[in-house]
Design a protein around this motif. Structure first.
Motif, PDB file in Angstrom:
ATOM      1  N   UNK A   2      51.174  74.160  22.255  1.00  0.00           N
ATOM      2  CA  UNK A   2      52.310  73.795  22.163  1.00  0.00           C
ATOM      3  C   UNK A   2      52.384  71.671  23.298  1.00  0.00           C
ATOM      4  N   UNK A   3      51.976  71.223  22.269  1.00  0.00           N
ATOM      5  CA  UNK A   3      52.609  69.893  22.983  1.00  0.00           C
ATOM      6  C   UNK A   3      53.388  69.126  21.951  1.00  0.00           C
ATOM      7  N   UNK A   4      54.859  68.814  23.107  1.00  0.00           N
ATOM      8  CA  UNK A   4      56.125  67.886  22.434  1.00  0.00           C
ATOM      9  C   UNK A   4      56.243  66.823  22.947  1.00  0.00           C
ATOM     10  N   UNK A   5      56.929  65.971  22.612  1.00  0.00           N
ATOM     11  CA  UNK A   5      56.896  64.501  22.982  1.00  0.00           C
ATOM     12  C   UNK A   5      58.520  64.570  23.575  1.00  0.00           C
ATOM     13  N   UNK A   6      59.039  63.927  24.348  1.00  0.00           N
ATOM     14  CA  UNK A   6      60.306  64.006  24.663  1.00  0.00           C
ATOM     15  C   UNK A   6      61.173  63.173  25.593  1.00  0.00           C
ATOM     16  N   UNK A   7      61.688  63.376  26.201  1.00  0.00           N
ATOM     17  CA  UNK A   7      62.401  61.879  26.623  1.00  0.00           C
ATOM     18  C   UNK A   7      63.458  62.200  27.789  1.00  0.00           C
ATOM     19  N   UNK A  22      53.861  72.019  31.689  1.00  0.00           N
ATOM     20  CA  UNK A  22      52.672  70.946  31.832  1.00  0.00           C
ATOM     21  C   UNK A  22      53.355  68.855  31.537  1.00  0.00           C
ATOM     22  N   UNK A  23      53.703  68.232  32.581  1.00  0.00           N
ATOM     23  CA  UNK A  23      54.315  66.657  31.977  1.00  0.00           C
ATOM     24  C   UNK A  23      53.233  65.819  32.491  1.00  0.00           C
ATOM     25  N   UNK A  24      53.676  64.932  31.555  1.00  0.00           N
ATOM     26  CA  UNK A  24      51.983  64.130  31.270  1.00  0.00           C
ATOM     27  C   UNK A  24      52.805  62.482  30.490  1.00  0.00           C
ATOM     28  N   UNK A  58      64.529  67.361  33.469  1.00  0.00           N
ATOM     29  CA  UNK A  58      65.299  67.867  32.300  1.00  0.00           C
ATOM     30  C   UNK A  58      64.531  67.008  30.921  1.00  0.00           C
ATOM     31  N   UNK A  59      64.669  67.569  29.575  1.00  0.00           N
ATOM     32  CA  UNK A  59      63.922  66.576  28.635  1.00  0.00           C
ATOM     33  C   UNK A  59      64.392  67.031  27.328  1.00  0.00           C
ATOM     34  N   UNK A  60      64.684  65.694  26.535  1.00  0.00           N
ATOM     35  CA  UNK A  60      64.779  66.149  25.116  1.00  0.00           C
ATOM     36  C   UNK A  60      64.172  65.733  23.737  1.00  0.00           C
ATOM     37  N   UNK A  61      63.961  67.051  23.435  1.00  0.00           N
ATOM     38  CA  UNK A  61      62.991  67.027  22.602  1.00  0.00           C
ATOM     39  C   UNK A  61      62.678  67.142  21.117  1.00  0.00           C
ATOM     40  N   UNK A  62      62.652  66.891  20.348  1.00  0.00           N
ATOM     41  CA  UNK A  62      62.568  67.317  18.456  1.00  0.00           C
ATOM     42  C   UNK A  62      63.803  67.574  18.555  1.00  0.00           C
ATOM     43  N   UNK A  63      64.689  67.678  17.953  1.00  0.00           N
ATOM     44  CA  UNK A  63      65.602  68.900  17.389  1.00  0.00           C
ATOM     45  C   UNK A  63      66.978  68.311  18.418  1.00  0.00           C
ATOM     46  N   UNK A  64      67.052  67.743  19.031  1.00  0.00           N
ATOM     47  CA  UNK A  64      68.072  67.499  20.346  1.00  0.00           C
ATOM     48  C   UNK A  64      67.889  68.614  21.474  1.00  0.00           C
ATOM     49  N   UNK A  65      67.044  69.301  21.315  1.00  0.00           N
ATOM     50  CA  UNK A  65      66.605  70.612  22.463  1.00  0.00           C
ATOM     51  C   UNK A  65      66.528  70.167  23.481  1.00  0.00           C
ATOM     52  N   UNK A  94      64.544  58.317  34.245  1.00  0.00           N
ATOM     53  CA  UNK A  94      65.343  58.743  33.716  1.00  0.00           C
ATOM     54  C   UNK A  94      65.487  58.183  32.239  1.00  0.00           C
ATOM     55  N   UNK A  95      65.087  57.971  30.980  1.00  0.00           N
ATOM     56  CA  UNK A  95      65.063  57.275  30.047  1.00  0.00           C
ATOM     57  C   UNK A  95      63.153  56.950  29.820  1.00  0.00           C
ATOM     58  N   UNK A  96      62.163  58.399  30.396  1.00  0.00           N
ATOM     59  CA  UNK A  96      60.888  57.921  30.692  1.00  0.00           C
ATOM     60  C   UNK A  96      60.479  58.702  29.390  1.00  0.00           C
ATOM     61  N   UNK A  97      59.403  58.187  28.456  1.00  0.00           N
ATOM     62  CA  UNK A  97      58.986  59.549  27.628  1.00  0.00           C
ATOM     63  C   UNK A  97      57.660  60.082  28.186  1.00  0.00           C
ATOM     64  N   UNK A  98      58.056  61.541  27.946  1.00  0.00           N
ATOM     65  CA  UNK A  98      56.521  62.254  28.612  1.00  0.00           C
ATOM     66  C   UNK A  98      56.155  62.754  27.249  1.00  0.00           C
ATOM     67  N   UNK A  99      55.330  63.508  28.026  1.00  0.00           N
ATOM     68  CA  UNK A  99      54.558  64.931  26.327  1.00  0.00           C
ATOM     69  C   UNK A  99      54.626  66.029  28.016  1.00  0.00           C
ATOM     70  N   UNK A 100      55.145  66.853  27.337  1.00  0.00           N
ATOM     71  CA  UNK A 100      55.279  68.227  27.219  1.00  0.00           C
ATOM     72  C   UNK A 100      54.164  69.205  26.718  1.00  0.00           C
ATOM     73  N   UNK A 101      53.448  70.136  28.304  1.00  0.00           N
ATOM     74  CA  UNK A 101      52.664  71.023  27.622  1.00  0.00           C
ATOM     75  C   UNK A 101      52.909  72.508  27.626  1.00  0.00           C
ATOM     76  N   UNK A 102      52.680  73.342  26.913  1.00  0.00           N
ATOM     77  CA  UNK A 102      52.556  75.232  27.672  1.00  0.00           C
ATOM     78  C   UNK A 102      51.827  75.600  26.493  1.00  0.00           C
TER      79      UNK A 102
END
Length: 271
Positions: free
Chosen positions: A136-141, A266-268, A155-162, A180-188
């Motif tokens: 699972x890999x997500x792009x969020x802010x 995991x954040x990157x 706390x980060x916002x991912x696709x769909x506003x979740x 706040x405002x930085x773009x990150x990857x969330x891996x689970x």
């Protein structure tokens, strides 16, 4: 995102020829032919493009074989005791390649004029090219950072506003320069996901609870992979035992909730 200060990005490309899927050559080999035409000497032509004499002949042999006819021929006699020259087919290839390369460069220039967000697209391509075993890999802010005594809650916002929550150390927050405002990857990892089928009501301490509907069930020898489609089009994959899958009576189209701890995230950040 943008490139660092005082740095610019440009779109570039090169032309390569192939014959029946075999690499015929690009600008370097064509330049070799062009220098042979000018100097009448493979030795001089090879030096001009910083290629060894053997490599030059190897390239010529390959091109001759792929072309099905000689592109370079030896010339005996004469003032210098002989040399090499291009055949009519070889000269035609050089001339046509130059025309193709000119057209190609014009195309690249036109394309670059429309690439207003070239830097952003380059970063996106790098993200898409990231390789990891995590399912699972997500792009969020990042929307909020809560600092604790030892760890920070991100706390980060991912696709769909979740919203997704990650729990990481102070040191990691500083090393990644998170704010706040930085773009990150969330891996689970899929093995970190607990599934709750529709209708089940339980109180859980896990911070992340993402609901969606099952779009794919892939049963293996021991475990089953369940893929949920989340609002916004993202997916969440969970790996559970075959026994658990049967006990929950999971089916495609059914609503389910994927649950995972904040510590499992995991954040990157983009390199």
């Amino acid at each position: 995102m943008s490139t660092p200060k005082n740095q610019t990005m440009s779109l570039q490309g090169a032309v390569w020829l192939a014959v029946d899927g075999e690499n015929f050559g690009g600008k370097n080999r064509i330049e070799l032919l062009a220098h042979i035409a000018e100097s009448g000497s493979i030795t001089q032509a090879a030096k001009a493009i910083k290629m060894s004499y053997k490599a030059a002949w190897d390239a010529i042999d390959t091109m001759n074989n792929l072309a099905g006819e000689p592109l370079v021929e030896r010339v005996t006699g004469g003032k210098g005791g002989g040399g090499t020259r291009l055949t009519q087919r070889g000269q035609q290839l050089v001339d046509n390649f130059k025309l193709i390369e000119q057209e190609h460069q014009q195309f690249i220039q036109q394309l670059a004029q429309h690439a207003d967000k070239l830097a952003d697209d380059f970063l996106l391509l790098k993200k898409m090219n990231m390789k990891t075993s995590v399912r699972n890999q997500y792009r969020g802010v990042i929307t909020q950072i809560k600092r604790g005594a030892v760890n920070d809650e991100i706390l980060l916002s991912i696709a769909g506003g979740q919203t997704m929550v990650a729990n990481i150390s102070h040191e990691s927050t500083e090393e990644l320069a998170l704010q706040v405002g930085v773009e990150v990857f969330a891996l689970i990892k899929s093995s970190s996901i607990i599934l709750l089928s529709a209708g089940e009501s339980q109180r859980l301490s896990a911070r992340n609870q993402l609901q969606g509907h099952i779009v794919r069930i892939q049963e293996g020898a021991v475990n089953t992979e369940i893929v949920l489609e989340l609002p916004g089009g993202a997916t969440l994959a969970a790996t559970i035992t075959n026994e658990s899958c049967h006990a929950l009576a999971l089916q495609v189209g059914q609503t389910a909730t994927g649950i995972f701890k904040a510590s499992s995230v995991i954040l990157g950040v983009p390199a």
